[in-house]
Design a protein around this motif. Sequence first.
Motif, PDB file in Angstrom:
ATOM      1  N   SER A 203       0.833  -1.209   0.000  1.00 33.18           N
ATOM      2  CA  SER A 203       0.000   0.000   0.000  1.00 33.18           C
ATOM      3  C   SER A 203       0.863   1.251   0.000  1.00 33.18           C
ATOM      4  N   LEU A 204       1.945   1.227   0.776  1.00 31.93           N
ATOM      5  CA  LEU A 204       2.849   2.366   0.838  1.00 31.93           C
ATOM      6  C   LEU A 204       3.508   2.610  -0.511  1.00 31.93           C
ATOM      7  N   GLU A 205       3.983   1.540  -1.145  1.00 35.43           N
ATOM      8  CA  GLU A 205       4.626   1.678  -2.452  1.00 35.43           C
ATOM      9  C   GLU A 205       3.651   2.240  -3.488  1.00 35.43           C
ATOM     10  N   GLN A 206       2.397   1.774  -3.408  1.00 38.60           N
ATOM     11  CA  GLN A 206       1.391   2.263  -4.350  1.00 38.60           C
ATOM     12  C   GLN A 206       1.112   3.747  -4.142  1.00 38.60           C
ATOM     13  N   LYS A 207       1.040   4.169  -2.873  1.00 37.55           N
ATOM     14  CA  LYS A 207       0.798   5.581  -2.583  1.00 37.55           C
ATOM     15  C   LYS A 207       1.954   6.450  -3.067  1.00 37.55           C
ATOM     16  N   VAL A 208       3.187   5.963  -2.886  1.00 32.57           N
ATOM     17  CA  VAL A 208       4.360   6.714  -3.345  1.00 32.57           C
ATOM     18  C   VAL A 208       4.350   6.819  -4.862  1.00 32.57           C
ATOM     19  N   GLU A 209       4.068   5.700  -5.532  1.00 30.32           N
ATOM     20  CA  GLU A 209       4.030   5.679  -7.000  1.00 30.32           C
ATOM     21  C   GLU A 209       2.983   6.645  -7.546  1.00 30.32           C
ATOM     22  N   GLU A 210       1.857   6.742  -6.833  1.00 30.66           N
ATOM     23  CA  GLU A 210       0.768   7.602  -7.301  1.00 30.66           C
ATOM     24  C   GLU A 210       1.148   9.080  -7.288  1.00 30.66           C
ATOM     25  N   GLN A 211       2.136   9.449  -6.484  1.00 28.97           N
ATOM     26  CA  GLN A 211       2.527  10.849  -6.371  1.00 28.97           C
ATOM     27  C   GLN A 211       3.676  11.230  -7.297  1.00 28.97           C
ATOM     28  N   ILE A 212       4.261  10.257  -8.006  1.00 24.89           N
ATOM     29  CA  ILE A 212       5.404  10.552  -8.875  1.00 24.89           C
ATOM     30  C   ILE A 212       4.926  11.295 -10.117  1.00 24.89           C
ATOM     31  N   THR A 213       5.574  12.421 -10.416  1.00 24.01           N
ATOM     32  CA  THR A 213       5.206  13.217 -11.593  1.00 24.01           C
ATOM     33  C   THR A 213       6.059  12.816 -12.798  1.00 24.01           C
ATOM     34  N   LEU A 214       5.814  13.462 -13.915  1.00 24.21           N
ATOM     35  CA  LEU A 214       6.459  13.103 -15.177  1.00 24.21           C
ATOM     36  C   LEU A 214       7.956  13.356 -15.147  1.00 24.21           C
ATOM     37  N   THR A 215       8.709  12.493 -15.828  1.00 26.65           N
ATOM     38  CA  THR A 215      10.125  12.745 -16.050  1.00 26.65           C
ATOM     39  C   THR A 215      10.267  13.820 -17.117  1.00 26.65           C
ATOM     40  N   SER A 216      11.491  14.333 -17.312  1.00 27.47           N
ATOM     41  CA  SER A 216      11.704  15.362 -18.335  1.00 27.47           C
ATOM     42  C   SER A 216      11.352  14.828 -19.722  1.00 27.47           C
ATOM     43  N   GLY A 217      11.650  13.551 -19.972  1.00 26.07           N
ATOM     44  CA  GLY A 217      11.313  12.957 -21.262  1.00 26.07           C
ATOM     45  C   GLY A 217       9.808  12.850 -21.460  1.00 26.07           C
ATOM     46  N   GLU A 218       9.083  12.499 -20.395  1.00 24.66           N
ATOM     47  CA  GLU A 218       7.627  12.407 -20.478  1.00 24.66           C
ATOM     48  C   GLU A 218       6.990  13.788 -20.624  1.00 24.66           C
ATOM     49  N   GLN A 219       7.618  14.798 -19.987  1.00 22.32           N
ATOM     50  CA  GLN A 219       7.128  16.169 -20.157  1.00 22.32           C
ATOM     51  C   GLN A 219       7.248  16.599 -21.613  1.00 22.32           C
ATOM     52  N   ARG A 220       8.391  16.263 -22.238  1.00 23.79           N
ATOM     53  CA  ARG A 220       8.574  16.610 -23.648  1.00 23.79           C
ATOM     54  C   ARG A 220       7.557  15.869 -24.527  1.00 23.79           C
ATOM     55  N   ARG A 221       7.257  14.628 -24.165  1.00 19.62           N
ATOM     56  CA  ARG A 221       6.271  13.857 -24.927  1.00 19.62           C
ATOM     57  C   ARG A 221       4.897  14.520 -24.857  1.00 19.62           C
ATOM     58  N   LEU A 222       4.524  14.978 -23.660  1.00 20.99           N
ATOM     59  CA  LEU A 222       3.238  15.646 -23.496  1.00 20.99           C
ATOM     60  C   LEU A 222       3.218  16.978 -24.240  1.00 20.99           C
ATOM     61  N   GLN A 223       4.323  17.716 -24.136  1.00 21.66           N
ATOM     62  CA  GLN A 223       4.421  19.006 -24.824  1.00 21.66           C
ATOM     63  C   GLN A 223       4.344  18.819 -26.343  1.00 21.66           C
ATOM     64  N   LYS A 224       4.975  17.768 -26.832  1.00 25.27           N
ATOM     65  CA  LYS A 224       4.931  17.488 -28.266  1.00 25.27           C
ATOM     66  C   LYS A 224       3.509  17.150 -28.704  1.00 25.27           C
ATOM     67  N   GLY A 225       2.778  16.391 -27.874  1.00 23.29           N
ATOM     68  CA  GLY A 225       1.389  16.061 -28.192  1.00 23.29           C
ATOM     69  C   GLY A 225       0.518  17.308 -28.263  1.00 23.29           C
ATOM     70  N   ILE A 226       0.767  18.255 -27.345  1.00 26.04           N
ATOM     71  CA  ILE A 226       0.015  19.514 -27.348  1.00 26.04           C
ATOM     72  C   ILE A 226       0.281  20.278 -28.643  1.00 26.04           C
ATOM     73  N   ALA A 227       1.552  20.381 -29.010  1.00 25.62           N
ATOM     74  CA  ALA A 227       1.911  21.118 -30.220  1.00 25.62           C
ATOM     75  C   ALA A 227       1.307  20.471 -31.466  1.00 25.62           C
ATOM     76  N   GLN A 228       1.378  19.161 -31.546  1.00 30.22           N
ATOM     77  CA  GLN A 228       0.825  18.461 -32.709  1.00 30.22           C
ATOM     78  C   GLN A 228      -0.680  18.702 -32.827  1.00 30.22           C
ATOM     79  N   LYS A 229      -1.373  18.696 -31.674  1.00 30.94           N
ATOM     80  CA  LYS A 229      -2.821  18.888 -31.708  1.00 30.94           C
ATOM     81  C   LYS A 229      -3.184  20.296 -32.165  1.00 30.94           C
TER      82      LYS A 229
END
Length: 217
Positions: free
Chosen positions: A136-162
């Motif tokens: 349960s603790l591991e799941q709670k910690v995992e749920e709070q992890i935000t995007l890595t820099s690579g994942e941020q770029r992926r999201l930003q690229k998706g926004i631009a493409q749209k």
Amino acid sequence: MSNLVFIENNKAVTDSLTVAEVFGKEHARVMRDVRELGCSEEFRVGNFAESSYVNSQNKEMPKYFMSKKGFTLLAMGYTGREAMKFKEAYIEEFERMESQIKAPRVLTDREQLLASMKITLETSEKVDQIEHKIISLEQKVEEQITLTSGEQRRLQKGIAQKVYEVESEPKVRPRLFRELHREIKDRFGVASYKDVKRKELQSALRYIENWIPRKVS
């Protein structure tokens, strides 16, 4: 100030984008300053490295990584009280990062938390409850992890493409970028798209893919 210096290939570096932002200069001006330093080729090769990034228009643009020596030489030309404050902050960050690279690896807050909880729970007599609490603790910690820099770029690229997909008029696109960024923040309850939780990345990408801009009367 944080995030002035970061680790790239196990070396403490900064980049021209960060320097431009901190010193309040146009990135093109900082790029030109680097090219016009007049240093030896040996120094340039050892302390500056050409790279690239994707801008908000989804275009690949050039930038420079630079070492502590490279930054010091570049920043010599930036004067004034504010510039001096920024240079001092940069030097302190370089030294902190260099010490961090040399120091033995320290457990992250997440690792320390999990290790501490696991040791405490393992002393309990209720083995089944221990395992359940750890999971349960591991799941709670995992749920709070935000995007890595690579994942941020992926999201930003998706926004631009749209935005480019739904709008052919360049003058209208900035409004759509702001609108889509705002809707993502509202949809996922974050202050910035960078704060989207990693577990919600696919949901965010699907939301962007199906997004339809509001009609302006």
